[in-house]
Write a protein that holds these residues in place. Structure first.
Motif, short mmCIF file in Angstrom:
data_model
loop_
_atom_site.label_atom_id
_atom_site.label_comp_id
_atom_site.label_asym_id
_atom_site.label_seq_id
_atom_site.Cartn_x
_atom_site.Cartn_y
_atom_site.Cartn_z
N LYS B 162 0.85 -1.18 0.00
CA LYS B 162 0.00 0.00 0.00
C LYS B 162 0.89 1.25 0.00
CE LYS B 162 -3.73 1.89 2.81
NZ LYS B 162 -4.56 1.66 3.98
N PHE B 425 5.73 -6.57 11.00
CA PHE B 425 5.53 -6.17 9.60
C PHE B 425 4.04 -6.14 9.24
CE2 PHE B 425 9.88 -7.36 7.52
CZ PHE B 425 10.49 -6.40 8.30
N LYS B 426 3.33 -7.16 9.68
CA LYS B 426 1.89 -7.21 9.37
C LYS B 426 1.16 -6.02 9.99
CE LYS B 426 -0.50 -11.19 9.09
NZ LYS B 426 -0.48 -11.63 7.70
N ARG B 427 1.51 -5.71 11.23
CA ARG B 427 0.81 -4.63 11.94
C ARG B 427 1.11 -3.27 11.35
NH1 ARG B 427 -3.16 -7.06 13.59
NH2 ARG B 427 -3.76 -5.23 14.77
N ILE B 428 2.29 -3.11 10.71
CA ILE B 428 2.59 -1.81 10.12
C ILE B 428 2.38 -1.84 8.60
CG2 ILE B 428 4.22 -1.16 11.94
CD1 ILE B 428 6.45 -1.74 9.80
N GLU B 429 1.77 -2.91 8.13
CA GLU B 429 1.46 -3.07 6.70
C GLU B 429 2.69 -3.04 5.81
OE1 GLU B 429 -1.75 0.06 6.67
OE2 GLU B 429 -2.85 -1.57 5.74
N MET B 430 3.73 -3.68 6.29
CA MET B 430 4.90 -3.86 5.43
C MET B 430 4.82 -5.27 4.84
SD MET B 430 8.96 -3.55 6.20
CE MET B 430 9.05 -1.79 6.23
#
Lengths: 174, 542
Positions: B162, B425-430
């Motif tokens: 994103k 990474f998932k939580r910061i949308e990486m």
């Protein structure tokens, strides 16, 4: 905030998301800087000729690229806040405890597994299946499962399955 | 002819058949449990298959890959939750069909068109893999290979993120991880900090299982809520009539074309293809207004498209050595362990492999189709398995499977560390996709760049760097720049990856239908039509 006052722009609001994003951005920048510093300190047996690559060149290039990329991320987060996180599911109460507990059980499981097999007179008892059954039971308890059948039968079955599959069929020294 | 006979005879061994059946059953289960992904289980199976013969190992991994593509449609249709991201688009029309009492029909049509898509993609693989490999072998030297790797990573960044900055950072982190260990040219130590285990680099399987498997598990643990959604149990009739089959013809053709094309693009998987296929089929349909409301055409287009990517991904992976998707990235790791290097010279060194791979895919597809067409009540029951059993089982299998790759607990620790990293990474949308590609392809990029720079001073620039390399590098830049410019032109709230943007369009189409139906169903409506919150929807998986 009154009705008359204009709502602050979302980008300027310091939400928990923004704080987390900033912490992570700073961590990424720190990582990039640390990587760049360590890259420049890689010991070389022989330096490459100008225009050629040695063991240091590629990591230094990556480090510079990472710093150049992470810097704007920090600035963007500070100036405009975090992007909306509509797609991220909200962490639930107790979720962090489940994750932390799982990690703790996993590490305890590894520590127990590392113990040598128990040797009694005339018999060697492998630690792996016991450790596995205990770990699974602990995990089920952590996840809220309370039925005694599940807490006994499932861990034993899963431990036995792993033992048969890995130790007996694949000959992995567990 | 010898290669053909060798390839076929390799498949006729009993242990290969057993491996294929085991893989197929595993794949079906993986697909049917939301939260388990093909990438995760293929990574896990890599530990099991290390000691196997290559064809036997490929039989396990490829049949998981194929069968997961059938199994993942079940939860998409019955509970509106994609089994894997490849079936995101299935939810758009599959679930509305199920709510109309046509779940059985949706499951059957889905299985049939998935088989059509995979079979078409196998034909593509048979027809294109060797010519592409031959072309690459004659035209791809170090500069072109470097450009190809950069292109692959750039495409992954462009489609999976994103935020372009985060995507690029993800790719760079992967490339950085790829530098850990001894430098291949001079054996100089890099980032090993005196730790013996790091001298050969980070264990690829441990990193993959951590980023995709453990991170997924942790994310589910973090966000899990008790859901009152029950699978739809009234399945209705199973077989489509002639007019229904005719109705799907055009959608299957459009979806298949899209899937075959998208599959050839490195790093673009079934999730993207399914959504594009659904959207294209809607544009050419005589009844576009039915899409998103339980349209058989929509279901057929989405499932054909997402399934048809398999052969394309396989072609890119085997012929060029660039992973077509994250499952293929894991498969490359496994093949390297077996001493087979995917890439332009693979089919020269192992010409029988094309036949074996195509044969495995064909058998796995037909067997999976057969299993799917058996009444799915058993599969439906899988959706009732309590989550605690599933979570604890996944964790233990990930731990033991990772241990099996090296017989070392330090590898398991690596996996757990990357599980935590993956969760962050998932939580910061990486996106994790570029990280994995960077790790896998980084050493290849460095090696080829070093060779290119060594040759450059001796010959004119354009003699060393061919137009192919320049075009690939230009495409790589465009892959990142174009989505970034588009994203900059949109309002912040409207930004998203390609998949997200397509999903939003689909949601808008389906919104009207859902509003109408909201009060008419006794089911608790789980309004996540595209599975945005589906387990692992952000990763490029199949």
């Amino acid at each position: 905030m009154t009705d008359a006052a204009p709502a602050p722009a979302p980008a300027r609001r310091w939400t928990r998301d923004t704080a987390m994003e900033l912490v992570v951005s700073l961590a990424l920048l720190a990582l990039a800087i640390a990587y760049l510093v360590l890259s420049s300190q890689i010991e070389l047996r022989r330096e490459a000729a100008p225009g050629q690559m040695d063991a240091r060149a590629w990591p230094v290039f990556l480090g510079v690229a990472a710093v150049v990329t992470a810097g704007p991320l920090v600035l963007r987060t500070m100036l405009r806040g975090a992007d909306p996180r509509d797609e991220i599911e909200t962490a639930q109460p107790g979720g962090l405890l489940r994750v932390g507990g799982t990690m703790a059980i996993a590490l305890a499981y590894l520590a127990l597994w590392a113990v040598n097999d128990l040797v009694l007179p005339g018999i060697k008892i492998p630690v792996f299946p016991i450790a596995t059954a205990l770990a699974v039971a602990a995990l089920l308890l952590l996840y809220g499962h309370r039925g005694w059948k599940g807490l006994v039968i499932y861990p034993i079955a899963l431990a036995a399955l792993n033992w048969v599959l890995f130790a007996m069929l694949l000959r992995i020294p567990l | 002819m010898n290669a053909f006979v060798d390839g076929i005879s390799a498949l006729l061994e009993i242990n290969v058949i057993i491996a294929l059946v085991v893989g197929m059953v595993l794949g079906m289960l993986v697909g049917a449990f939301p939260g388990l992904t093909a990438t995760m289980v293929v990574a896990l199976a890599a530990g099991f298959t290390m000691t196997m013969e290559p064809v036997q190992g490929l039989a396990v991994l490829l049949s998981i890959y194929v069968a997961a593509n059938f199994g993942d449609r079940v939860p998409s249709i019955l509970v509106n939750t994609p089994g894997t991201p490849a079936s995101i688009a299935t939810t758009l029309d599959g679930y509305p069909m199920a709510k109309q009492g046509k779940a059985g029909l949706a499951l059957t049509v889905s299985a049939l068109v998935s088989a059509v898509g995979i079979l078409a993609s196998i034909i593509l693989f048979c027809a294109a893999a060797v010519p592409i490999a031959s072309f690459a072998r004659s035209s791809f030297k170090s500069p072109e290979l470097f450009a190809l790797v950069v292109f692959g990573i750039a495409v992954m960044i462009g489609i999976s993120s994103k935020s372009m900055i985060k995507g690029i950072l993800g790719g760079l982190i992967g490339l950085m991880l790829g530098t850990v260990g001894a430098y291949s040219a001079t054996a100089d130590q890099r980032f090993t900090f005196g730790v013996l285990e790091l001298q050969e680099g980070l264990n690829f399987i441990a990193v993959i299982i951590g980023l995709f498997g453990i991170a997924e598990l942790f994310d589910q643990l973090l966000t899990h809520t008790k859901s009152s959604v029950r699978p739809i149990s009234s399945l209705g009739r199973w077989w489509p009539n002639r007019s229904e089959l005719r109705q799907t013809g055009r959608a299957v053709a459009v979806g298949g074309g899209v899937g075959l094309g998208v599959g050839l693009i490195p790093a673009a998987g079934g999730d993207i293809a399914g959504l594009i296929g659904w959207e294209r089929a809607r544009r050419v349909s005589k009844t576009p207004e039915r899409f998103g409301k339980g349209s058989l055409e929509g279901l057929a287009a989405a499932d054909t498209a997402s399934s048809a990517t398999l052969g394309g991904s396989l072609t890119t992976t085997m012929a060029l050595g660039v992973p077509g998707d994250s499952v293929m990235a894991v498969m490359i790791g496994s093949m390297i362990i077996w001493g087979i290097a995917p890439g332009p010279s693979l089919f020269t060194n192992h010409p029988d492999l094309v036949v074996s791979i195509a044969g495995i895919m064909l058998l796995a597809t037909l067997l999976s189709l057969g299993l799917s067409l058996v009444r799915m009540k058993g599969m439906v029951r899988l959706l009732d398995v309590p989550q605690p059993y599933l979570w604890s089982g996944i964790l233990i299998f990930c731990i033991v499977g990772t241990y099996a790759t090296t017989n070392s607990l330090s590898t398991v620790l690596t996996m757990l560390v990357f599980g935590v990293v993956g969760l962050v990474f998932k939580r910061i949308e990486m996106p994790a996709g570029p990280v994995v590609l960077g790790l896998l392809l980084g050493p290849l990029a460095e090696e080829n760049l070093a060779r290119t720079l060594a040759i450059l001073p001796t010959r004119p620039f354009l003699e060393v760097v061919s137009p192919i390399a320049l075009v690939l590098l230009a495409l790589a830049v465009l892959s990142v720049v174009v989505p970034a410019i588009r994203s900059a032109m949109r309002s912040r709230r409207d930004r998203g990856s390609l998949a997200e943007r397509l999903r939003e369009e689909a949601e808008a189409e389906a919104a009207e239908y859902q509003t109408d139906q909201a009060g008419q169903t006794d089911q608790t409506d789980h309004t996540d039509p595209a599975g945005a919150s589906a387990p692992g929807a952000d990763t490029r998986r199949s």
